[in-house]
Structures are given as structure tokens and as C-alpha cells.
Write an enzyme that holds these catalytic residues in place. Structure first.
Site, PDB file in Angstrom:
ATOM      1  CD  GLN A  78      68.055  -3.022  31.774  1.00 39.39           C
ATOM      2  OE1 GLN A  78      68.123  -1.937  31.217  1.00 39.39           O
ATOM      3  NE2 GLN A  78      69.099  -3.786  31.942  1.00 39.39           N
ATOM      4  CG  PHE A  79      62.870  -7.795  35.301  1.00 39.85           C
ATOM      5  CD1 PHE A  79      63.375  -8.700  36.220  1.00 39.85           C
ATOM      6  CD2 PHE A  79      62.823  -8.149  33.966  1.00 39.85           C
ATOM      7  CE1 PHE A  79      63.837  -9.943  35.806  1.00 39.85           C
ATOM      8  CE2 PHE A  79      63.269  -9.379  33.544  1.00 39.85           C
ATOM      9  CZ  PHE A  79      63.790 -10.282  34.464  1.00 39.85           C
ATOM     10  CB  THR A  80      67.887  -7.130  34.704  1.00 41.28           C
ATOM     11  OG1 THR A  80      68.129  -6.076  33.784  1.00 41.28           O
ATOM     12  CG2 THR A  80      67.208  -8.307  34.006  1.00 41.28           C
TER      13      THR A  80
END
Length: 148
Positions: A78-80
């Protein structure tokens, strides 16, 4: 690396309507590699996650780890989690690792997790995923790992 751990009674990840990863009791691990992260940092984070005492013992105290209870890990990229919201209303993700390096570190983390723990399931890197979970508690723990 940044992670958000959610203690779950069950969790699953779907891609295009198909379940690709699923666990019963354990930890949903939302994982983000940041610029400058290393294998050594991933090792340290995994060790912390496996030993973190956030499951209840017989007295109801958070005194057991995911290893102690024989729970699963569901690891989802989850790069966010690297979102920077200081500059306005649209988050910037420039702190996240470049996609190739993010994938490499995610896969490294999963490989090491599978070597250290018997129940490890995953999402799919860079996919549009639907994550379903029953948060237990709720217990949600953010962990930010910086320089080792």
C-alpha cells in the site's frame, strides 16, 4: 518502511472478484516501502511484527504475539501510506519507493515472512485490490521504521 497492522479475526484480498489471499485470526499488514529503505530495514520490521504482543492472553491482557497464537499474516502492499498531505488537498506520494524498488522490497519482505512464519498470504503488488477484514478489538497499530 511504513506499516499499519490490523489485528483481525479474518481478512481477505480480492482482485477482479477472485480471492487471492485470506487468513483467519492474525494480522493484516499494510506495507509501504519508502525511498532509501533497505533489506536490513525490512528484516527489522518483520522481526518487530512477529514479536509484537497485541493478542490477548487468558487474563485479557495484550501479551501474545501472532507467533504465540499461531495466527496468519496477510501482507498487502500500500504505497499510499507514504502520502504527504502538507501541500494542499491532493496527496503527494514522492516519499514512496520507486515502483521497481517497492516491488523488490515487498517481495523480499514476503519471502522472509514465509521463511519465518507458517501462515503468510498476500495481496498483489500494484493491483486494484479489495481488502475485506473483521478488525478484532479494534486494534490498529501504525509502525514507521526509519534508519536502523
Amino acid at each position: 518502511m511504513i506499516t499499519v497492522l490490523q489485528r483481525v479475526r479474518q481478512a481477505r484480498v480480492e482482485v477482479a472478484g477472485e480471492i487471492i489471499g485470506q487468513i483467519d485470526q492474525g494480522l493484516l499488514v499494510l506495507l509501504c516501502a519508502e525511498q532509501g529503505d533497505s533489506d536490513k530495514l525490512a528484516d527489522k520490521l518483520l522481526a518487530k511484527i512477529l514479536k509484537l504482543r497485541i493478542f490477548s492472553d487468558e487474563a485479557g491482557k495484550m501479551n501474545r504475539s501472532v507467533q504465540d497464537i499461531g495466527g496468519g499474516l496477510l501482507v498487502v502492499s500500500q504505497f499510499t501510506l507514504a502520502a504527504d498531505t502538507k501541500g494542499g488537498n491532493r496527496p503527494s506520494f514522492t516519499g514512496a519507493a520507486a515502483p521497481d524498488e517497492g516491488r523488490r522490497l515487498y517481495e523480499y519482505f514476503v519471502e522472509k515472512a514465509r521463511a519465518a512464519h507458517p501462515i503468510v498470504q498476500t495481496g498483489q503488488f500494484a493491483a486494484d485490490m479489495q481488502v475485506h477484514l473483521v478488525n478484532d478489538g479494534p486494534v490498529t497499530i501504525p509502525i514507521t521504521m526509519r534508519d536502523v
